[in-house]
Scaffold this active site. Structure first.
Site, PDB file in Angstrom:
ATOM      1  N   LYS A  32       1.035  -1.217   0.013  1.00  0.00           N
ATOM      2  CA  LYS A  32      -0.064  -0.169  -0.039  1.00  0.00           C
ATOM      3  C   LYS A  32       1.020   1.290   0.035  1.00  0.00           C
ATOM      4  CE  LYS A  32      -4.367   1.129   0.035  1.00  0.00           C
ATOM      5  NZ  LYS A  32      -5.431   0.306  -0.589  1.00  0.00           N
TER       6      LYS A  32
ATOM      7  N   ASP B 185      -7.025   4.483  -4.397  1.00  0.00           N
ATOM      8  CA  ASP B 185      -7.676   4.066  -3.197  1.00  0.00           C
ATOM      9  C   ASP B 185      -8.210   5.483  -3.060  1.00  0.00           C
ATOM     10  OD1 ASP B 185      -7.929   2.093  -0.825  1.00  0.00           O
ATOM     11  OD2 ASP B 185      -7.207   4.064   0.052  1.00  0.00           O
TER      12      ASP B 185
HETATM   13  P1  NDP Z   1     -12.817   7.687  -2.693  1.00  0.00           P
HETATM   14  O1  NDP Z   1     -11.522   8.691  -2.624  1.00  0.00           O
HETATM   15  O2  NDP Z   1     -13.424   7.571  -4.077  1.00  0.00           O
HETATM   16  O3  NDP Z   1     -14.082   7.963  -1.924  1.00  0.00           O
HETATM   17  C1  NDP Z   1     -13.671   7.989  -0.491  1.00  0.00           C
HETATM   18  C2  NDP Z   1     -15.315   8.524   0.230  1.00  0.00           C
HETATM   19  O4  NDP Z   1     -15.177   8.186   1.491  1.00  0.00           O
HETATM   20  C3  NDP Z   1     -15.688   9.889  -0.206  1.00  0.00           C
HETATM   21  O5  NDP Z   1     -17.056   9.942  -0.043  1.00  0.00           O
HETATM   22  C4  NDP Z   1     -14.987  10.524   1.243  1.00  0.00           C
HETATM   23  O6  NDP Z   1     -15.540  11.753   1.331  1.00  0.00           O
HETATM   24  C5  NDP Z   1     -15.336   9.683   2.137  1.00  0.00           C
HETATM   25  N1  NDP Z   1     -14.292   9.590   3.408  1.00  0.00           N
HETATM   26  C6  NDP Z   1     -12.874   9.542   3.097  1.00  0.00           C
HETATM   27  N2  NDP Z   1     -12.158   9.765   4.363  1.00  0.00           N
HETATM   28  C7  NDP Z   1     -13.224   9.909   5.469  1.00  0.00           C
HETATM   29  C8  NDP Z   1     -13.329  10.154   6.780  1.00  0.00           C
HETATM   30  N3  NDP Z   1     -12.012  10.018   7.174  1.00  0.00           N
HETATM   31  N4  NDP Z   1     -14.405  10.075   7.135  1.00  0.00           N
HETATM   32  C9  NDP Z   1     -15.600  10.168   6.600  1.00  0.00           C
HETATM   33  N5  NDP Z   1     -15.597  10.029   5.247  1.00  0.00           N
HETATM   34  C10 NDP Z   1     -14.658   9.874   4.600  1.00  0.00           C
HETATM   35  O7  NDP Z   1     -12.402   6.380  -2.345  1.00  0.00           O
HETATM   36  P2  NDP Z   1     -12.816   4.921  -2.613  1.00  0.00           P
HETATM   37  O8  NDP Z   1     -14.263   4.867  -2.956  1.00  0.00           O
HETATM   38  O9  NDP Z   1     -11.835   4.429  -3.770  1.00  0.00           O
HETATM   39  O10 NDP Z   1     -12.313   4.206  -1.255  1.00  0.00           O
HETATM   40  C11 NDP Z   1     -13.417   3.999  -0.322  1.00  0.00           C
HETATM   41  C12 NDP Z   1     -12.944   3.007   0.746  1.00  0.00           C
HETATM   42  O11 NDP Z   1     -12.752   1.619  -0.022  1.00  0.00           O
HETATM   43  C13 NDP Z   1     -11.362   3.247   1.356  1.00  0.00           C
HETATM   44  O12 NDP Z   1     -11.554   2.266   2.556  1.00  0.00           O
HETATM   45  C14 NDP Z   1     -10.649   2.313   0.314  1.00  0.00           C
HETATM   46  O13 NDP Z   1      -9.558   1.782   0.996  1.00  0.00           O
HETATM   47  C15 NDP Z   1     -11.564   0.997   0.084  1.00  0.00           C
HETATM   48  N6  NDP Z   1     -11.188   0.308  -1.064  1.00  0.00           N
HETATM   49  C16 NDP Z   1     -11.349   0.878  -2.271  1.00  0.00           C
HETATM   50  C17 NDP Z   1     -11.089   0.028  -3.524  1.00  0.00           C
HETATM   51  C18 NDP Z   1     -11.130   0.780  -4.640  1.00  0.00           C
HETATM   52  O14 NDP Z   1     -10.975   0.106  -5.747  1.00  0.00           O
HETATM   53  N7  NDP Z   1     -10.935   1.938  -5.075  1.00  0.00           N
HETATM   54  C19 NDP Z   1     -10.739  -1.281  -3.196  1.00  0.00           C
HETATM   55  C20 NDP Z   1     -10.935  -1.942  -2.169  1.00  0.00           C
HETATM   56  C21 NDP Z   1     -11.093  -1.025  -0.899  1.00  0.00           C
HETATM   57  P3  NDP Z   1     -14.710  13.251   1.001  1.00  0.00           P
HETATM   58  O15 NDP Z   1     -14.854  13.321  -0.437  1.00  0.00           O
HETATM   59  O16 NDP Z   1     -15.330  14.295   1.934  1.00  0.00           O
HETATM   60  O17 NDP Z   1     -13.383  12.875   1.506  1.00  0.00           O
END
Ligand code: NDP
Length: 451
Positions: free
Chosen positions: A130, A170
């Site tokens: 990561k 991510d």
């Molecule tokens: P994005 O950046 O596309 O979206 C993240 C979302 O989560 C946004 O809506 C963001 O809000 C919110 N968020 C981020 N940090 C926080 C926080 N501290 N508190 C509250 N809301 C938060 O990321 P992904 O959708 O790609 O990833 C989301 C999750 O899925 C993560 O845990 C990631 O590790 C996991 N994941 C992702 C994969 C992928 O293929 N992308 C694969 C497997 C797991 P805001 O816009 O306000 O920051």
């Protein structure tokens, strides 16, 4: 847990805590795995003797580096970049890059550790890694994000490669960022290779990679529900987050007949009692991916939708909860609210969104509960499929990729049942996922000697 097993867990954990002081997310991720696999290890003297777990909790390599860049006003900023290469026993390192202000070494290590077992579960040959930075793209112009990505990749390129380490997206790293990172990698290495996944469809990306984590989560959840003769049809679903994973989770859950009533971002959540539909989904997609706005705007746009600032969605009554934002977003009180609101199934799209206390509440109340390393593995699995397509210089159709994704999620579910089904027939998906993921990596480490 018997005395020997408890001693084993305590021994591993005290070593990890002493060597990685203050890294609470890393401790949390390690404890969950060690507790799950300890009886398997203590019953396998060769794994004890070869100190397999002691070796697994020590990253093979950690790279930390300075990322200097200039904003649009000529001001200089200095961020910190990371790549944690945790384990390469079963394939080249593989894992996403996160750009978020909260990124630190503990979060990088927890994610790389989880990734090792997740990648093993996918059945594809990928090790665990990561990376990321404490840089936030939020509020930054495209030019600023590009300059940051170029500076980040100027150092990272020394440590990655298609047979060495293959990063992906991510939190905070989507198609735009992968494009800038890939462009700089190609320029510095003078090669066009599959070193990053999540690439654009016109330049090496796989169809369905953006959709894969969310779709895979829903395929996995379908299988969980089926163990109780149930399905998504007619169910009320809470989704948190509004990014890549949340968007495609909501889309597939809707397609499967569910009503998705919440989405969130780091400022709050929206509750839409009418549920999302195609038009509303498209609005969110454009809001988050192009206008880069806040989820609050959804409630201004659609009748009946209400915005709750600085709150999480878990108090809304539901049948199914799919957390898709970030780690530790479901704490004990949130889990209690979910249980009292009628929730029967929690499957994680995010990595480690439920605290250990929340997981205990789900399990003791008989909810179906799946940890992210099993239920969100569709994203990295499809990254693996992108690597395959790049290597054979072919592009598969969306139907081909989707059928691989469905099969992989179904195989992961079967592995969870194999190792997680108790004497009373209940399934502990945490145990099942951890043991299944662990065995393959441990066996490879045994075969490859002391390296
Ligand atoms: P994005 O950046 O596309 O979206 C993240 C979302 O989560 C946004 O809506 C963001 O809000 C919110 N968020 C981020 N940090 C926080 C926080 N501290 N508190 C509250 N809301 C938060 O990321 P992904 O959708 O790609 O990833 C989301 C999750 O899925 C993560 O845990 C990631 O590790 C996991 N994941 C992702 C994969 C992928 O293929 N992308 C694969 C497997 C797991 P805001 O816009 O306000 O920051």
């Amino acid at each position: 847990m018997d005395k020997l097993t408890q001693q084993y867990v305590d021994g591993i954990m005290s070593g990890v805590i002493a060597r990685n002081p203050g890294e609470k997310e890393f401790h949390q991720a390690v404890r969950e795995v060690v507790e799950s696999v300890s009886d398997y290890i203590t019953a396998s003297p060769h794994l004890m003797k070869l100190k397999i777990m002691e070796r697994m909790v020590e990253p093979e390599r950690v790279v930390m580096f300075r990322v200097p860049w200039m904003d649009d006003h000529g001001e200089i900023h200095v961020n910190r970049g990371y790549r944690v290469q945790m384990n390469s026993a079963i394939g080249p390192y593989k894992g996403g890059i996160r750009f978020h202000e909260s990124v630190n070494l503990s979060i990088m290590k927890f994610l790389a550790f989880e990734q090792t077992f997740k990648n093993s579960l996918t059945t594809l040959p990928m090790g665990g890694a990561k990376g990321g930075s404490d840089f936030s793209p939020k509020g930054r112009s495209d030019a600023e994000v590009m300059r940051f990505c170029q500076s980040f990749m100027t150092e990272l390129q020394r440590h990655i490669g298609q047979d060495r380490d293959v990063p992906a997206g991510d939190i905070g790293v989507g198609g735009r960022e992968i494009g800038y990172l890939f462009g700089q990698y190609k320029r510095l290495q003078d090669e066009f290779s599959g070193t990053l996944t999540g690439k654009g469809l016109g330049w090496g990306g796989s169809l369905l990679r953006p959709e894969a984590t969310g779709y895979g989560l829903c395929y996995f959840t379908e299988q969980m529900l089926a163990t109780r003769g149930d399905s998504f049809k007619g169910k009320t679903v809470l989704v948190s987050g509004a990014g890549n994973v949340a968007q495609y989770t909501a889309k597939k859950a809707m397609e499967l007949g569910a009503k998705v009533v919440t989405l969130s971002d780091s400022n709050g959540f929206i509750h839409d009692p009418d549920g999302l539909d195609e038009e509303k989904w498209q609005y969110v997609y454009e809001l988050k991916n192009y206008r880069r706005g806040r989820i609050k705007e959804y409630a201004d746009r659609f009748r009946h939708a209400v915005y709750y600032p600085n709150q999480r969605p878990w108090g809304i009554p539901c049948d199914i909860a799919l957390p898709c934002a970030t780690q530790n977003e479901i704490e004990k009180e949130d889990a209690e609210k979910l249980v009292s609101g009628g929730c029967r199934c929690v499957a994680e799209g995010a990595n480690m969104p439920s605290t250990p206390e929340a997981i205990r509440i789900f399990q003791s109340n008989g909810l179906l509960y799946a940890p992210g390393k099993a239920s969100n593995a569709g994203g990295v699995a499809t990254s693996g499929l992108e690597m395959t397509q790049n290597s054979i210089r072919q592009k598969w159709t969306a139907e081909e990729v989707d059928s691989h994704l469905r099969r992989i999620m179904s195989d992961i579910h079967a592995a969870c049942l194999k190792y997680g089904t108790g004497f009373d027939g209940t399934v502990n998906y945490v145990k099942g996922a951890n043991v299944a993921g662990f065995i393959k990596v441990a066996d490879a480490m045994v075969d490859q000697g002391l390296v």
